[in-house]
Enzyme design. Structure first.
Site, short mmCIF file in Angstrom:
data_model
loop_
_atom_site.label_atom_id
_atom_site.label_comp_id
_atom_site.label_asym_id
_atom_site.label_seq_id
_atom_site.Cartn_x
_atom_site.Cartn_y
_atom_site.Cartn_z
N SER A 87 27.61 35.48 31.43
CA SER A 87 28.94 34.89 31.58
C SER A 87 29.02 33.42 31.20
O SER A 87 30.10 32.93 30.88
CB SER A 87 29.42 35.07 33.02
OG SER A 87 28.54 34.42 33.93
N LYS B 62 38.66 41.67 36.30
CA LYS B 62 38.70 40.92 35.03
C LYS B 62 39.65 41.66 34.08
O LYS B 62 40.86 41.59 34.26
CB LYS B 62 37.29 40.74 34.49
CG LYS B 62 36.45 39.81 35.36
CD LYS B 62 35.06 39.57 34.81
CE LYS B 62 34.32 38.47 35.55
NZ LYS B 62 34.15 38.67 36.99
N HIS C 276 31.87 41.59 32.32
CA HIS C 276 32.53 40.85 31.25
C HIS C 276 32.62 41.66 29.96
O HIS C 276 32.65 41.08 28.86
CB HIS C 276 31.81 39.53 30.99
CG HIS C 276 32.07 38.49 32.03
ND1 HIS C 276 33.22 37.72 32.05
CD2 HIS C 276 31.35 38.10 33.11
CE1 HIS C 276 33.18 36.89 33.07
NE2 HIS C 276 32.06 37.11 33.74
#
Length: 396
Positions: free
Chosen positions: A183, A242, A211
């Site tokens: 990340s 996310k 992610h």
């Protein structure tokens, strides 16, 4: 109590003196590519809102409808009376999207990573972890009595050495654990090579794909799709916080036996309230949209490539890659100060970014982590680059 209070005051003062004190900027609007803070209206380039679904009208409508149909909260853990039919529907949808047999919801991906290791790995086993794995993986591993090995970030030769060490130590069960995307750097884990090594040594593979899920890979299924190892990863964890709507909640997707055992023994699952009904419904809709989001994924790739190209042309040091996490580097002893000043100057110009420095990243490698979204327009991207240039000129 006074002595404790004074010690805490001194510790906080030291954090401020080191330039590491975190100030939370308050948004006065929904999360989006354009937001307002208590300080300014701004383009938002620091959220994990990769597909722009955090304020998508269909996601919001699904969550709103769920409040009327399913209520506000579950007021219970899953195994008592905290499971609605839509919880299982979401778990089945996640498993199908991930390409696994089953999935299990947790209140966050931090809890998902915290619940796996203690259940599956004992003192007879070995856990081999990338040195830059997320804090939730590190904390989860600490809860297990398994032997711990660490390999240098994405270093396959070192991974082989650690696999050999685990084998020589007589490990009953070995797992290689990695972030799918790191990340702070935006780098992808070399999953094909990791799976090759794991299979050679009879080890399992565990990937945190927070992610990546929803937008990485041809169909957005994640790094295991991107790397061509859809059926070779044993355990996948991810988040609903996310790309998949940006609310809360996490999951483990894996073989049915693994998921079943987690339902019986994973402490964060057994002792935490079920994910709220509106979050479940909104996440189901977000996942449905993500399945068919070929155009937003392409727009995200285009925005990312444009930003990276324009920043390089403007003379900024940007870590190589293709992921929408795009670190703009401010190296050197004064890098943390300069990154923070540039971020503040950019907010004054209507662009919201955040600076990161030690201990979040190594000393001398301060950065502003820019995160692109499919919700950004080309004009937004160009405005962000222009703000970087103007802020750099101001700060020096």
């Amino acid at each position: 109590m006074y002595a404790v209070k004074q010690a805490l005051v001194e510790e906080l003062e030291q954090i401020r003196a080191d330039g590491l004190y975190k100030v939370e900027r308050e948004l006065t609007t929904p999360q989006s590519s354009h937001v307002s803070t208590t300080q300014a209206e701004a383009l938002n380039f620091c959220a994990n809102n990769y597909l722009g679904l955090a304020d998508h009208p269909d996601v919001v409508a699904a969550a709103r409808e769920a409040l009327d149909r399913w209520g506000f909260g579950m007021a219970s853990v899953r195994f008592i009376c905290g499971t609605q039919t839509q919880h299982r529907e979401l778990e089945r949808a996640i498993a199908d999207f991930s390409g696994t047999e089953e999935a299990i919801l947790f209140s966050s991906c931090f809890d998902a990573n915290g619940g796996v290791f203690e259940v599956l790995f004992t003192a007879e086993d070995a856990i081999i972890s990338d040195e830059l794995n997320h804090a939730s993986i590190i904390d989860g591993i600490r809860l297990s009595k398994a032997r711990r090995f660490r390999y240098r970030n994405r270093d396959l030769a070192d991974l082989r050495r650690q696999l050999e060490a685990a084998r020589d130590a007589g490990a009953r069960r070995t797992v290689v654990v990695t972030d799918g995307v790191f990340s702070m750097d935006g780098y992808y884990a070399p999953l094909e090579e990791i799976c090759d090594l794991a299979e050679e040594f009879g080890a399992m593979v565990f990937v945190d794909d927070s992610h990546a899920v929803g937008f990485v890979g041809e169909h957005g299924r994640g790094t295991h799709e991107h790397c061509g190892v859809l059926d070779r990863v044993d355990i996948i964890t991810g988040t609903l916080g996310k790309a998949l709507g940006g609310a809360s909640g996490g999951y483990v997707a894996a073989h049915a036996e693994i998921v079943d055992l987690l339902r019986q023994r994973a402490r964060p699952y057994l002792f935490s309230n079920a994910v709220a009904p509106s979050v479940v419904a909104g996440s189901l809709k977000a996942l449905e949209i993500a399945r068919e989001a070929a155009e937003p994924r392409e727009r995200l790739r285009t925005n990312t490539a444009l930003f990276r190209r324009l920043m390089a042309q403007a003379g900024f040091e940007v870590l190589e890659g293709t992921h929408p996490i795009t670190p703009v580097m401010f190296p050197g002893d004064d890098g943390a100060r300069r990154a923070s000043q540039v971020a503040d100057a950019m907010l004054a110009r209507g662009v919201y970014v955040i600076a990161f420095s030690y201990p979040v990243v190594p000393k001398g490698k301060a950065r502003i982590r820019v995160q692109l979204s499919a919700a950004h327009s080309e004009e937004d991207v160009r405005a962000c680059v222009a703000a970087f240039v103007a802020a750099r000129d101001e700060v020096g």
